[in-house]
Design an enzyme around this catalytic site. Structure first.
Site, PDB file in Angstrom:
ATOM      1  N   HIS A   1      -8.291  -5.105   0.375  1.00 32.73           N
ATOM      2  CA  HIS A   1      -7.048  -4.337   0.443  1.00 32.73           C
ATOM      3  C   HIS A   1      -6.110  -4.839   1.534  1.00 32.73           C
ATOM      4  O   HIS A   1      -4.890  -4.712   1.407  1.00 32.73           O
ATOM      5  CB  HIS A   1      -7.361  -2.851   0.681  1.00 32.73           C
ATOM      6  CG  HIS A   1      -6.166  -1.953   0.575  1.00 32.73           C
ATOM      7  ND1 HIS A   1      -5.488  -1.747  -0.607  1.00 32.73           N
ATOM      8  CD2 HIS A   1      -5.509  -1.226   1.522  1.00 32.73           C
ATOM      9  CE1 HIS A   1      -4.482  -0.908  -0.397  1.00 32.73           C
ATOM     10  NE2 HIS A   1      -4.466  -0.590   0.885  1.00 32.73           N
TER      11      HIS A   1
ATOM     12  N   SER B   1       0.834  -1.196   0.000  1.00 26.78           N
ATOM     13  CA  SER B   1       0.000   0.000   0.000  1.00 26.78           C
ATOM     14  C   SER B   1       0.877   1.257   0.000  1.00 26.78           C
ATOM     15  O   SER B   1       1.683   1.455  -0.889  1.00 26.78           O
ATOM     16  CB  SER B   1      -0.948  -0.036   1.198  1.00 26.78           C
ATOM     17  OG  SER B   1      -1.876   1.004   1.149  1.00 26.78           O
TER      18      SER B   1
ATOM     19  N   ASP C   1     -10.767  -4.916  -3.874  1.00 24.23           N
ATOM     20  CA  ASP C   1      -9.993  -3.841  -3.249  1.00 24.23           C
ATOM     21  C   ASP C   1     -10.699  -2.525  -3.521  1.00 24.23           C
ATOM     22  O   ASP C   1     -10.654  -1.987  -4.622  1.00 24.23           O
ATOM     23  CB  ASP C   1      -8.574  -3.822  -3.806  1.00 24.23           C
ATOM     24  CG  ASP C   1      -7.647  -2.902  -3.009  1.00 24.23           C
ATOM     25  OD1 ASP C   1      -8.158  -1.982  -2.354  1.00 24.23           O
ATOM     26  OD2 ASP C   1      -6.427  -3.126  -3.037  1.00 24.23           O
TER      27      ASP C   1
END
Length: 293
Positions: free
Chosen positions: A241, A146, A212
């Site tokens: 996610h 991320s 996601d």
């Protein structure tokens, strides 16, 4: 435009757990101790100074027969107190060392989170790996999840002999998480879409294929397309996610990647051994060889 910059940082980039999930302290012998993390004789904790003047917490999880070391940059809503079980699993299943850290303003690291501070943070951790553990680029894998893909791609673009890079739910840039823009703006943050072109090592992209709702799958797909050296990507159907590690294909694919890097390393070593030393060749067979102007 300043409002746009603030919006990117506020809506996407930094969400440190509040309060932190652990504390750090020093023993009389100077050792750094991380509370809330399972005691492990093969884990070292560090407090590292950065160029930004902050002190960041880093943990090094040692495997006695490690093939490589992974420098892990975690996601934006976690700190080290939440990650140690994952590191123990990765260390065991992949037979690697794991070095991770908390960004400035995360966990017990001092300072405030910002793009530039994350760059200073990962550079301090890399310096520790070199000086304390004598880890070479050739034995290092950078892993960014991320928001952690930002410092990961930043460092990977500067280190030309890395063994590999893993981009997990990575972003093209901060602005592109919010808006499908086609060009890079000066006020954008973590412009991975531009820096990925300067990464020379093999890149594995892992991204959720369907669920996601924070970073769209198109980010991972585009980063994979732009990478110079690509490894087979992992698209996880049904993944979100923050839960890809719970899917069995995750650890299987990571193991395949590590094995492939090990084979590549052995192949390169063999080629180096079989290649004659240029100086020896010249002295024995080309005594008169000179470059004249």
């Amino acid at each position: 435009m300043g409002n746009v910059t603030g919006s990117v940082a506020a809506k996407f980039a930094f969400f440190p757990p509040d309060p932190p999930t652990y504390d750090v302290s020093r023993e009389e012998d100077g050792r750094v101790v991380v509370s809330g993390v399972t005691a492990d004789k093969n884990m070292d904790a560090h407090l590292l100074g950065t160029k930004g003047g902050n002190k960041i917490v880093a943990t090094f999880w040692k495997h006695p027969f490690a093939r490589f070391t992974i420098l892990y940059s975690h996601g934006n809503a976690a700190d080290l107190g939440q990650m140690h079980e994952l590191f123990i699993e990765l260390r065991a299943h992949l037979r690697v060392n794991i070095m991770s850290y908390d960004y400035s303003g995360y966990g017990s690291s001092t300072g405030k989170p910002s793009e530039i501070n994350t760059y200073y943070d990962i550079e301090a951790v890399y310096d520790c790996l070199k000086s304390k553990y004598e880890i070479k680029q050739e034995d290092l894998i950078l892993y960014g999840q991320s928001v952690g893909s930002g410092p990961t791609v930043h460092l990977a673009s500067r280190l030309k002999k890395l063994r590999g890079v893993v981009l997990h739910s990575a972003i093209l840039s901060g602005i592109r998480v919010l808006y499908p823009v086609k060009v890079s703006f000066w006020f954008d943050i973590f412009k991975n879409i531009d820096k990925i072109r300067q990464v020379n090592s093999i890149v594995l992209v892992i991204h959720q294929g369907t669920n996601d709702d924070i970073v769209d799958w198109s980010h991972g797909k585009r980063l994979w397309e732009l990478a110079k050296e690509k490894y087979d990507p992992l698209w996880v159907k049904g993944g979100g996610h923050c839960n890809i590690e719970t899917f069995p294909e995750y650890i299987k694919h990571m193991r395949k990647f590590i094995n492939a890097l090990e084979k590549l390393s052995l192949t390169r070593q063999t080629k180096q051994q079989l290649t004659p030393n240029p100086s020896i060749t010249e002295s024995r067979h080309n005594k008169c060889l000179r470059f004249k102007r």
